[in-house]
Design a protein around this motif. Structure first.
Motif, PDB file in Angstrom:
ATOM      1  N   LEU A   1       0.849  -1.187   0.000  1.00 16.12           N
ATOM      2  CA  LEU A   1       0.000   0.000   0.000  1.00 16.12           C
ATOM      3  C   LEU A   1       0.889   1.242   0.000  1.00 16.12           C
ATOM      4  O   LEU A   1       1.759   1.382   0.866  1.00 16.12           O
ATOM      5  N   ILE A   2       0.678   2.125  -0.971  1.00 11.78           N
ATOM      6  CA  ILE A   2       1.508   3.327  -1.105  1.00 11.78           C
ATOM      7  C   ILE A   2       0.618   4.553  -0.997  1.00 11.78           C
ATOM      8  O   ILE A   2      -0.373   4.683  -1.728  1.00 11.78           O
TER       9      ILE A   2
ATOM     10  N   THR B   1      -5.011  -1.339  -7.483  1.00 12.38           N
ATOM     11  CA  THR B   1      -6.082  -0.351  -7.382  1.00 12.38           C
ATOM     12  C   THR B   1      -5.463   1.024  -7.150  1.00 12.38           C
ATOM     13  O   THR B   1      -4.576   1.175  -6.300  1.00 12.38           O
ATOM     14  N   GLN B   2      -5.935   2.015  -7.916  1.00 14.27           N
ATOM     15  CA  GLN B   2      -5.466   3.390  -7.741  1.00 14.27           C
ATOM     16  C   GLN B   2      -6.634   4.294  -7.366  1.00 14.27           C
ATOM     17  O   GLN B   2      -7.722   4.162  -7.930  1.00 14.27           O
TER      18      GLN B   2
ATOM     19  N   GLY C   1     -10.556  11.598  -6.352  1.00 15.63           N
ATOM     20  CA  GLY C   1     -11.899  11.067  -6.171  1.00 15.63           C
ATOM     21  C   GLY C   1     -12.273   9.960  -7.136  1.00 15.63           C
ATOM     22  O   GLY C   1     -13.402   9.473  -7.110  1.00 15.63           O
ATOM     23  N   LYS C   2     -11.349   9.550  -7.985  1.00 12.08           N
ATOM     24  CA  LYS C   2     -11.614   8.490  -8.951  1.00 12.08           C
ATOM     25  C   LYS C   2     -10.827   7.230  -8.599  1.00 12.08           C
ATOM     26  O   LYS C   2      -9.714   7.310  -8.082  1.00 12.08           O
ATOM     27  N   LYS C   3     -11.430   6.101  -8.889  1.00 10.58           N
ATOM     28  CA  LYS C   3     -10.818   4.818  -8.563  1.00 10.58           C
ATOM     29  C   LYS C   3     -10.760   3.944  -9.812  1.00 10.58           C
ATOM     30  O   LYS C   3     -11.738   3.859 -10.566  1.00 10.58           O
TER      31      LYS C   3
ATOM     32  N   ILE D   1      -2.147   3.955  -3.924  1.00 12.02           N
ATOM     33  CA  ILE D   1      -2.033   2.778  -4.779  1.00 12.02           C
ATOM     34  C   ILE D   1      -1.939   1.549  -3.883  1.00 12.02           C
ATOM     35  O   ILE D   1      -1.158   1.537  -2.922  1.00 12.02           O
ATOM     36  N   LYS D   2      -2.739   0.523  -4.205  1.00 10.11           N
ATOM     37  CA  LYS D   2      -2.624  -0.746  -3.486  1.00 10.11           C
ATOM     38  C   LYS D   2      -2.381  -1.873  -4.483  1.00 10.11           C
ATOM     39  O   LYS D   2      -3.179  -2.087  -5.404  1.00 10.11           O
ATOM     40  N   ALA D   3      -1.262  -2.573  -4.306  1.00 10.50           N
ATOM     41  CA  ALA D   3      -0.945  -3.742  -5.121  1.00 10.50           C
ATOM     42  C   ALA D   3      -1.267  -4.986  -4.307  1.00 10.50           C
ATOM     43  O   ALA D   3      -0.631  -5.241  -3.279  1.00 10.50           O
TER      44      ALA D   3
END
Length: 310
Positions: free
Chosen positions: A231-232, A249-250, A254-256, A239-241
């Motif tokens: 998790l960054i 997931t980025q 407000g956008k994913k 950002i989660k790898a």
């Protein structure tokens, strides 16, 4: 890991000859029509292309010294060693004869982490503030045919313990984000395994010398439901790898958005294909030096913890 590598090699080339070093201490004979089981003396008389060292890490150094004179490509399963050894001359030898020497840090071939590195290098979420690296795994699920009391993971003398068994996380942290200073280190034995004399949990705080970036790492191999992620947090987003569910997931402005990746078996295949490829590149020798760095970091983490206990 030896069985995993053998199955991949056989799937890539049906005509390849695979030789496994015979264990002279075991009376049991293993029969496989596609594999030859030979003694070391027998192997010395044969022309071979590549050697895979996949025994306990405490034995890697002694076997590396035995086989590098074969003048072949060498693949060493991670971790490189159970403790630091100077192998500069062996690396130079491999470079001079244009043969590979590589360590099995498979995530370096993972499209997921390669993409994550690209996002970091491109400053996608702005200045980074904190990184969380997490790997919780269940040792009981690792090797179905091995009794826990015989597991090398639980034996310090064979190079077991959570820092070495889960050193993938240390390797990819340094590969993607660069060097860190080890600020704090906590190691413990949870008591989850009856026959264990190793640490099965590690908590480490890393600091960047050149910035205020922190990295927090947690490792364990007693967790019943596995989790493995990076998790960054940056000033512009997150950002989660997710290495187990194979997705990144980025979240930004407000956008994913999410991107999925191939399964881990394909990553192991990519690793072997790269190793067996006859071309030689500079990174063939750079990677072995980075694997040595991982061992040095493990030693520093252990020393940091031991010094706080005195």
């Amino acid at each position: 890991m030896a069985k995993k590598h053998i199955n991949i090699i056989k799937s890539l080339n049906k005509r390849v000859r695979i030789i496994v070093l015979k264990n002279l201490n075991k009376n049991k004979t293993i029969k496989d029509n596609e594999i030859s089981f030979l003694s070391f003396k027998e192997i010395e008389t044969i022309n071979i292309d590549s050697v895979f060292i996949t025994n306990p890490s405490s034995m890697h150094y002694s076997w590396l010294k035995k086989i590098f004179k074969f003048n072949v490509n060498i693949f060493i399963e991670k971790p490189l060693f159970n403790k630091y050894h100077n192998i500069k001359k062996i690396i130079e030898h491999q470079r001079e004869i244009q043969k590979k020497i590589r360590v099995g840090y498979v995530f370096r071939y993972d499209p997921l982490l390669i993409y994550l590195k690209k996002l970091v290098d491109n400053n996608t979420i702005g200045q980074l503030k904190i990184i969380e690296v997490y790997c919780g795994s269940n040792l009981k699920d690792w090797r179905a045919n091995t009794k826990l009391k015989d597991s090398i993971s639980l034996k310090e003398e064979l190079g077991g313990g959570v820092l070495r068994e889960l050193s993938h996380e240390i390797d990819y942290l340094l590969w993607i984000f660069g060097d860190f200073k080890i600020s704090k280190s906590g190691l413990s034995n949870s008591g989850s395994f009856k026959y264990s004399n190793v640490f099965d949990e590690a908590n480490i705080l890393f600091e960047k010398a050149s910035s205020d970036l922190l990295a927090v790492m947690h490792l364990n191999f007693y967790q019943k439901k596995s989790e493995r992620y990076c998790l960054i947090v940056g000033v512009d987003g997150i950002i989660k790898a997710d290495l187990l569910n194979r997705k990144i997931t980025q979240e930004k402005n407000g956008k994913k958005k999410m991107k999925k990746f191939c399964n881990i078996h394909e990553v192991y295949k990519k690793q072997i294909v790269s190793f067996l490829n006859p071309s030689i590149h500079k990174e063939n020798y750079q990677q072995i030096n980075e694997a040595i760095k991982v061992i040095k970091y493990i030693n520093k983490i252990e020393n940091k913890y031991l010094n706080t206990k005195q």
